[in-house]
Design an enzyme around this catalytic site. Sequence first.
Site, short mmCIF file in Angstrom:
data_model
loop_
_atom_site.label_atom_id
_atom_site.label_comp_id
_atom_site.label_asym_id
_atom_site.label_seq_id
_atom_site.Cartn_x
_atom_site.Cartn_y
_atom_site.Cartn_z
N TYR A 190 40.64 5.07 -2.21
CA TYR A 190 40.97 6.11 -3.19
C TYR A 190 42.10 5.70 -4.13
O TYR A 190 42.71 4.66 -3.97
CB TYR A 190 41.24 7.46 -2.54
CG TYR A 190 42.32 7.63 -1.49
CD1 TYR A 190 43.34 6.71 -1.28
CD2 TYR A 190 42.30 8.77 -0.69
CE1 TYR A 190 44.31 6.93 -0.32
CE2 TYR A 190 43.27 9.00 0.28
CZ TYR A 190 44.27 8.08 0.45
OH TYR A 190 45.24 8.30 1.39
N GLU A 191 42.29 6.53 -5.14
CA GLU A 191 43.22 6.26 -6.26
C GLU A 191 42.88 4.95 -6.98
O GLU A 191 43.75 4.20 -7.38
CB GLU A 191 44.67 6.25 -5.78
CG GLU A 191 45.12 7.52 -5.11
CD GLU A 191 44.92 8.77 -5.96
OE1 GLU A 191 44.78 8.63 -7.17
OE2 GLU A 191 44.88 9.87 -5.38
N GLY A 192 41.59 4.71 -7.12
CA GLY A 192 41.13 3.46 -7.74
C GLY A 192 40.91 2.42 -6.66
O GLY A 192 41.87 1.94 -6.06
#
Length: 557
Positions: A420-422
């Site tokens: 997550y978060e890229g």
Amino acid sequence: MSLACPVRDQRLVLEQVVRIAELAATERFADATAETVDAVLDGAAQFAEGQFAPLDRIGDTVGARWSDGVVTMPEGYRAAYAAFVEGGWMTLAAPVAAGGQGLPLALSAALMEDLNAANVGFALCPMLSMGGIEALEAHGSDAQRADVLPKIVSGEWSATMNLTEPQAGSDVGALKTRAVPVPDGSWRITGTKIYITYGEHDLAGNIVHLVLARTPGAPEGTRGISLFLVPKFLADGSRNDVRCVSIEHKLGIHASPTCVMAFGDGGEGATGWLIGAEMAGMKAMFTMMNNARLNVALQGVGIGERATQRAVAYALDRRQHGRAIADHPDVRRMLLRMRALTNGARALTYYAFGQLDRKAAGDHEAGLRAEVLTPLAKAWATDIGCDIASIGIQVHGGMGYVEETGAAQHLRDARIAPIYEGTNGIQAADLVGRKLGLDGGAAFDALLADIRAEISNPRLMTLADAVEVIAVAMRATGADDRNAGSAPFLTMCAVLVAGWLLERTARAAVGDGEFDQRTRAASDYFGAVVVGEAIGLAGAAGYGMEALTSAGAAALA
């Protein structure tokens, strides 16, 4: 096993890597005195150990529970969150104008490391709020900064980030959520968002959703996206038309409610307000995301620290063949590797936060360096968080595979962080696609030059040479070839920076006590083994797209 937050390690990194005394000498961070730093480190450790850590197990075994749109947190979580708010911990690095203390982000990083080590599923709630604070401070209207921001800064309200939709993951430009203006200046938001961390819970009095949506007539793709503030409760106390449809059943972070959020399915749409300019949503959201990416890196650090402490405690207690297994060479190798990787990730991530602090104090070049460091920290620290947790299971042997020891939870919790978060692949693509050429290449090259000027380990110099050669080649090749080797190249860069910074900590650890011995041993192992492994990645970094596609994707099944 009880957690002992690594206050001495954190203080060493703040002093030698961040060089927090230099920050305290600026007008912006004049309050970050040595006494304040010590008080924050000691207080954060005491809070994390006493409030968050005891709830880690129930958070994993019971988790957040959903019923008819309402999410209930496990027993004890509301009281612990109230203690977090009462202690003012949310305010640490928040803007003074909104009720914050305005202390360095690097100091707040120590708090978040402790909370992640204690209970990563719980720590996600304040982590998202920190990103919301940054986004509203930078892009919010005067009214939003006056009315909403102080509530988030205090912790009375929490914040979320709403990007992902079923058809729009990394391709954010494919989102379908819509925003329509109404005469009173507000907007009506309709759409569905998925994977929304803490999208619904019973900890805070209100939840402020930061939602990406497309306005009427906006172009397709990311250029047509705007950002909106959509509260759970409106100013008159009435419930907004936003609800949690369900929560996901996940491998780990069970205490964190990962929500499917429906906006406007009650009829007219959820009421929201534009943040920043129309069709400038990605700029505003990236302010929040870049903060979140470094805070996710701290999840790797925190889990690495907790897993290392648990493994060492078990290895000292468990006896086989007449001695503690910690004294067997292969187990000692694993324990030292865990410590070296954790120390390296901490040094790299705190250094990145410290560069953001220097930017806030007026250093433009430091801001550029922080941009280069962010993908390195997010990707490598979360990768090694998984590695450390896996090694921790191995140290425990068969008992590590049994849930009762707690070792397996660390790996289950850690595994989301590279996603997550890229994703870490996106971080690697960002490094070779944007950061190598940032400021005409000067930002990356200046980092290499500073490393070369300070390092003494010949292996580090060899790694610096290899990184420079690959960087030159990548700048001259096409996007697919760059991306094909981007992940191993990112690892090489991250290990180079971490090795450089660990040399600093080792030079300062001149005593004969266990802490100084450990610091030097971790740096030596990192420089000899981890750096050596990174040098060996040069071939993978140069393995281009043509080689990767020599067989069709279907043929690989």
